[in-house]
Motif scaffolding. Structure first.
Motif, PDB file in Angstrom:
ATOM      1  N   LEU A 256      -5.120  -5.729  -3.799  1.00  0.00           N
ATOM      2  CA  LEU A 256      -3.785  -5.340  -4.258  1.00  0.00           C
ATOM      3  C   LEU A 256      -3.026  -6.543  -4.821  1.00  0.00           C
TER       4      LEU A 256
ATOM      5  N   SER B 214      -2.293   6.692  -5.098  1.00  0.00           N
ATOM      6  CA  SER B 214      -3.352   5.695  -4.974  1.00  0.00           C
ATOM      7  C   SER B 214      -4.165   5.906  -3.706  1.00  0.00           C
TER       8      SER B 214
ATOM      9  N   ASN C 275       4.913  -0.527   3.504  1.00  0.00           N
ATOM     10  CA  ASN C 275       3.634  -0.385   4.193  1.00  0.00           C
ATOM     11  C   ASN C 275       3.595   0.955   4.925  1.00  0.00           C
TER      12      ASN C 275
ATOM     13  N   GLU D  60       0.574  -9.076   2.393  1.00  0.00           N
ATOM     14  CA  GLU D  60      -0.345  -7.943   2.226  1.00  0.00           C
ATOM     15  C   GLU D  60      -1.765  -8.414   2.515  1.00  0.00           C
TER      16      GLU D  60
ATOM     17  N   ASN E 114      -4.621  -6.846   2.020  1.00  0.00           N
ATOM     18  CA  ASN E 114      -5.588  -6.394   1.020  1.00  0.00           C
ATOM     19  C   ASN E 114      -5.440  -7.211  -0.262  1.00  0.00           C
TER      20      ASN E 114
ATOM     21  N   GLU F 253      -5.042   3.698  -1.565  1.00  0.00           N
ATOM     22  CA  GLU F 253      -4.469   2.925  -0.469  1.00  0.00           C
ATOM     23  C   GLU F 253      -3.301   3.686   0.175  1.00  0.00           C
TER      24      GLU F 253
ATOM     25  N   ASN G 104       0.802  -1.225   0.000  1.00  0.00           N
ATOM     26  CA  ASN G 104       0.000   0.000   0.000  1.00  0.00           C
ATOM     27  C   ASN G 104       0.837   1.278   0.000  1.00  0.00           C
ATOM     28  N   HIS G 105       2.090   1.163  -0.414  1.00  0.00           N
ATOM     29  CA  HIS G 105       2.985   2.311  -0.580  1.00  0.00           C
ATOM     30  C   HIS G 105       3.276   2.445  -2.073  1.00  0.00           C
ATOM     31  N   ASP G 106       3.074   3.629  -2.628  1.00  0.00           N
ATOM     32  CA  ASP G 106       3.247   3.780  -4.077  1.00  0.00           C
ATOM     33  C   ASP G 106       4.692   3.624  -4.537  1.00  0.00           C
TER      34      ASP G 106
END
Length: 364
Positions: A65, A191, A100, A60, A62, A193, A37-39
């Motif tokens: 993703l 994003s 993250n 992860e 999610n 997230e 969840n880190h671009d």
């Protein structure tokens, strides 16, 4: 003639040794990834796609993703897990890379440290100083490396300035100014997230202050060779409360050293993306405009400009650097990525937060 031949042979040997070092350092690592969840995740996934690294596991929760990145980067379903602890029961990576929320970096180290697995996280090291202290405690107890990855670490221009200043080209540093940021994470299309935790005071530790202030704190710690500041004074502004209701979107931090002053300007309100560095010495000035371009001006009004586009291994790439760090091949263990320097970064950021809250200068 013999001297010339000797020089040519010596030069060839040096080049061959440098080449061998580069190959050894760049040996493909086996890594596990904590979080998607880190671009910045595109950096490691593109490296995987290009065959530079072997990703043997991704933790992860999610699963949306999983689908997004699995399809985009042709990742097998077997590589995905919902949590890090379960994944590491059957994996032996060279390192775990954290992509993250900043507040979850300490959770990654809690799992990895007892297993003796090194960790590299995206900047900053932690959301709070207390979290950073726990990371340091675990790293020391279990003798693992915990590294922090900053984009600016791999800027040829910054490294060029560091070498020049360290070699006393402009005399003692008197002032440092660092500008970092962009128009805002929402404005540039980050994003959902990423935005969910980046704009949360608990998960990110702050807003623009943590997101971009950490760059300046890290660079100044590096240029001052790990010297701890005397005091920190900071102000925060909230120019866009309708966009970022929970956190500040602009911060200015003054850092005091015994013989120098640093000024960090971190913002989600710049008219364009910016990462630059200014160093004022006793008789000269350098300005790294970006990752490659440098201007200079000396006391005699002698002006200069140059472009620096390459760095030698292992300081030219985070994966090459990580491989070298794990093998003990770094020239010095104290640098922008080191835990030692990043503990000072966290003290600076913590001092800035306290200064903003209390409205006064904070002595460290």
């Amino acid at each position: 003639m013999k001297d010339k031949m000797y020089f040519k042979k010596s030069s060839l040997i040096v080049l061959l040794l440098c080449g061998l070092f580069t190959i050894a350092s760049a040996q493909k690592l086996k890594v596990c990834v904590a979080g998607l969840n880190h671009d910045h995740i595109y950096n490691i996934l593109n490296a995987y796609k290009n065959g530079q690294v072997d990703i043997i596991g991704i933790a992860e929760p999610n699963q949306e993703l999983w689908k997004k990145y699995g399809k985009q980067f042709n990742l097998p379903e077997t590589v995905f897990y919902t949590d890090l602890k379960t994944m590491l029961k059957g994996k032996k990576p060279d390192a775990v890379l954290g992509y993250n929320a900043v507040a979850n970096h300490v959770d990654v180290v809690e799992v990895c440290a007892p297993l003796g697995i090194p960790v590299m996280v995206e900047k900053p090291l932690a959301a709070t100083l207390d979290q950073a202290k726990r990371i340091e405690e675990l790293a020391n107890k279990y003798h693992i490396q915990v590294l922090t990855n900053y984009e600016t670490t791999w800027y040829p221009s910054y490294n060029n300035l560091y070498t020049a200043v360290t070699n006393d080209s402009i005399g003692p540093i008197k002032k440092m100014v660092v500008h970092d940021g962009h128009q805002g994470p929402k404005e540039i299309g980050c994003s959902k997230e990423f935005l969910a935790w980046l704009t949360d005071p608990e998960l990110n530790g702050a807003g623009a202050l943590n997101d971009f202030g950490c760059y300046g704190a890290d660079l100044m710690t590096w240029f001052m060779h790990g010297q701890k500041p005397i005091a920190v004074t900071a102000i925060a502004r909230h120019y866009k409360p309708e966009v970022y209701p929970k956190v500040e979107d602009d911060a200015t931090v003054i850092i005091e050293y015994p013989g120098a002053t640093g000024q960090i300007e971190a913002s989600w309100n710049w008219p364009f993306s910016i990462k630059d560095l200014e160093i004022f010495g006793e008789h000269g000035y350098y300005h790294a405009l970006n990752g490659t371009d440098i201007t200079s001006r000396m006391r005699e009004n002698i002006k200069g400009a140059k472009k620096v586009e390459t760095l030698p291994a292992p300081i030219n790439d985070p994966l090459v650097y990580l491989a070298a760090a794990l093998k003990g091949q770094l020239a010095t263990p104290d640098d922008q990525s080191s835990l030692k320097y990043n503990m000072i970064v966290m003290q600076i950021l913590d001092g800035a937060k306290r200064s903003i809250k209390e409205g006064k200068r904070i002595v460290l």
